[in-house]
Scaffold this active site. Structure first.
Site, PDB file in Angstrom:
ATOM      1  N   HIS A  17      -4.261   0.631  -0.983  1.00 40.47           N
ATOM      2  CA  HIS A  17      -5.582   0.651  -0.355  1.00 40.47           C
ATOM      3  C   HIS A  17      -5.597  -0.192   0.918  1.00 40.47           C
ATOM      4  O   HIS A  17      -6.109   0.241   1.955  1.00 40.47           O
ATOM      5  CB  HIS A  17      -6.638   0.127  -1.341  1.00 40.47           C
ATOM      6  CG  HIS A  17      -6.757   0.941  -2.586  1.00 40.47           C
ATOM      7  ND1 HIS A  17      -7.564   2.050  -2.680  1.00 40.47           N
ATOM      8  CD2 HIS A  17      -6.160   0.817  -3.792  1.00 40.47           C
ATOM      9  CE1 HIS A  17      -7.462   2.567  -3.892  1.00 40.47           C
ATOM     10  NE2 HIS A  17      -6.610   1.835  -4.587  1.00 40.47           N
ATOM     11  N   ARG A 176       0.840   5.292   9.213  1.00 38.07           N
ATOM     12  CA  ARG A 176       1.056   4.318  10.274  1.00 38.07           C
ATOM     13  C   ARG A 176       1.715   4.960  11.496  1.00 38.07           C
ATOM     14  O   ARG A 176       2.391   5.991  11.396  1.00 38.07           O
ATOM     15  CB  ARG A 176       1.905   3.147   9.769  1.00 38.07           C
ATOM     16  CG  ARG A 176       1.264   2.380   8.633  1.00 38.07           C
ATOM     17  CD  ARG A 176       2.011   1.093   8.332  1.00 38.07           C
ATOM     18  NE  ARG A 176       3.384   1.295   7.917  1.00 38.07           N
ATOM     19  CZ  ARG A 176       3.758   1.635   6.672  1.00 38.07           C
ATOM     20  NH1 ARG A 176       2.842   1.862   5.752  1.00 38.07           N
ATOM     21  NH2 ARG A 176       5.033   1.759   6.360  1.00 38.07           N
ATOM     22  N   GLU A 279       3.714   9.903   3.066  1.00 38.97           N
ATOM     23  CA  GLU A 279       4.724   9.408   4.008  1.00 38.97           C
ATOM     24  C   GLU A 279       6.020  10.195   3.842  1.00 38.97           C
ATOM     25  O   GLU A 279       6.636  10.611   4.827  1.00 38.97           O
ATOM     26  CB  GLU A 279       4.951   7.918   3.767  1.00 38.97           C
ATOM     27  CG  GLU A 279       3.738   7.047   4.066  1.00 38.97           C
ATOM     28  CD  GLU A 279       3.905   5.605   3.641  1.00 38.97           C
ATOM     29  OE1 GLU A 279       3.027   4.791   3.950  1.00 38.97           O
ATOM     30  OE2 GLU A 279       4.908   5.288   2.975  1.00 38.97           O
TER      31      GLU A 279
END
Length: 365
Positions: A17, A176, A279
């Site tokens: 989270h 990211r 990812e």
């Protein structure tokens, strides 16, 4: 623009989270927003790590269990570490001290629902919720669920206001910037397994990493390189490091900021469900997956049906032998491994300019 993010990490909650919120926070900051976090200091919290990323953190004290009315808390609600009302009041007090009004309050917490959101709503112009459980009512303007489900469009229909904007599916995954960059060189794997990545989240409370290491050791294939990643909140990290040091082909990594690099190099991953699923898929990395929390099961099963991973089962039913048997089969099935890689990439189109950038741009309007 002023943004407040209420989220937590702990040995029990994990780090997912906080990590996805940090990704969104970085994109918001890039667009000119001032972002601060509100986090409780649970065992295994990431407050220091968040500050190291350059964000202000308002810390809520860890509460002694004797101070909480545990009879009123069930399931995920106990993850808050305090009553929802006191947590909401503490967060409201923090927001009220801001020099200017809070434009967005972002909530990513399984223990928070519409009661908390209604109480804090008067201090923020708008509220965004990040969720994937669809098990409680929310009072919010935007809801983000980055996961894949069979009934994705209808899951929240009765749980949010009609006016709420829903951002649903992997295309909005908060990945990211390092993954955005790595995607440019993402490849469909050939199917030959010469490098394996082992990662079971930041805390790995059920110790799946050790199971994977035992399975790999049994393979007795020193030509296969292995990267093992653990988080700083993993209570067994020293033990895991010692196990890795006993295997000549295994490299140990702790609390790293180059996960995309390791995923890009790997031919196969062994890991948990959760945020790492997206990812891996984004970089076309095939995976053997063990779910370590109940909320990971439905999503992992959906991605398995899509052909992007092999689901070995929930941790209680998976042993080192289970992982060893699956590895032994896959090493001789190049087409199956390559097919998983291709389907993983297809599942995660490089859409919406990257989920975090798209969501940040939406909130900045």
């Amino acid at each position: 623009m002023q943004v407040v993010i209420r989220t937590d990490a702990s040995v029990r909650i994990g780090i997912g989270h906080v990590m996805r919120c940090l990704t969104l926070a970085a994109s918001l900051r890039k667009n000119g927003a001032f972002v601060q976090f509100v986090c409780r200091e649970h065992p295994g919290h990431l407050c220091d790590y968040i500050q190291h990323q350059g964000f202000a953190v308002q810390r809520l004290d860890a509460v002694q269990r004797s101070e909480i009315d545990e009879s009123s808390q069930q399931g995920y609600e106990s993850w808050l570490g305090d009553s929802w009302s006191r947590d909401a009041d503490q967060t409201s007090d923090i927001m009220s001290r801001n020099r200017s009004s809070v434009d967005w309050l972002i909530v990513d917490h399984y223990a928070i629902d519409s009661r908390w959101e209604e109480r804090t709503r008067k201090l923020a112009n708008r509220t965004m919720v990040i969720d994937d459980l669809a098990n409680r009512v929310h009072s919010c303007d935007v809801l983000l669920d980055q996961n894949l489900y069979a009934n994705m469009e209808g899951r929240y229909r009765s749980l949010i206001p009609e006016s709420c904007l829903q951002l649903l599916g992997p295309r909005y995954a908060l990945l990211r910037e390092e993954f955005q960059n790595a995607r440019k060189n993402a490849r469909t794997r050939s199917g030959s397994v010469r490098r394996i990545l082992v990662f079971f989240g930041g805390s790995d409370p059920t110790n799946e990493t050790e199971k994977a290491l035992k399975a790999i050791k049994r393979l007795q294939q020193s030509d296969i390189l292995v990267d093992v990643v653990v988080g700083g909140s993993n209570n067994r990290r020293q033990h895991i490091e010692a196990l890795c040091s006993q295997m000549a082909n295994v490299h140990f990594h702790c609390q790293i900021d180059y996960m995309s690099e390791l995923m890009a190099k790997a031919d196969l991953a062994i890991g948990a469900g959760g945020s790492a699923t997206w990812e891996r898929c984004y970089l076309g990395l095939p995976a053997l997956v063990v779910t370590t929390a109940a909320n990971q099961v439905e999503v992992t099963e959906a991605v398995s049906r899509a052909g992007a991973l092999i689901y070995l089962g929930h941790f209680e039913q998976v042993s080192a032998q289970t992982i060893f048997d699956a590895l032994l089969v896959l090493l001789s099935r190049l087409e199956e491994v390559s097919g998983m890689s291709r389907k993983a990439l297809e599942l995660m189109p490089a859409a919406e300019s990257g989920g975090a950038e798209y969501v940040a741009g939406l909130l900045m309007k």
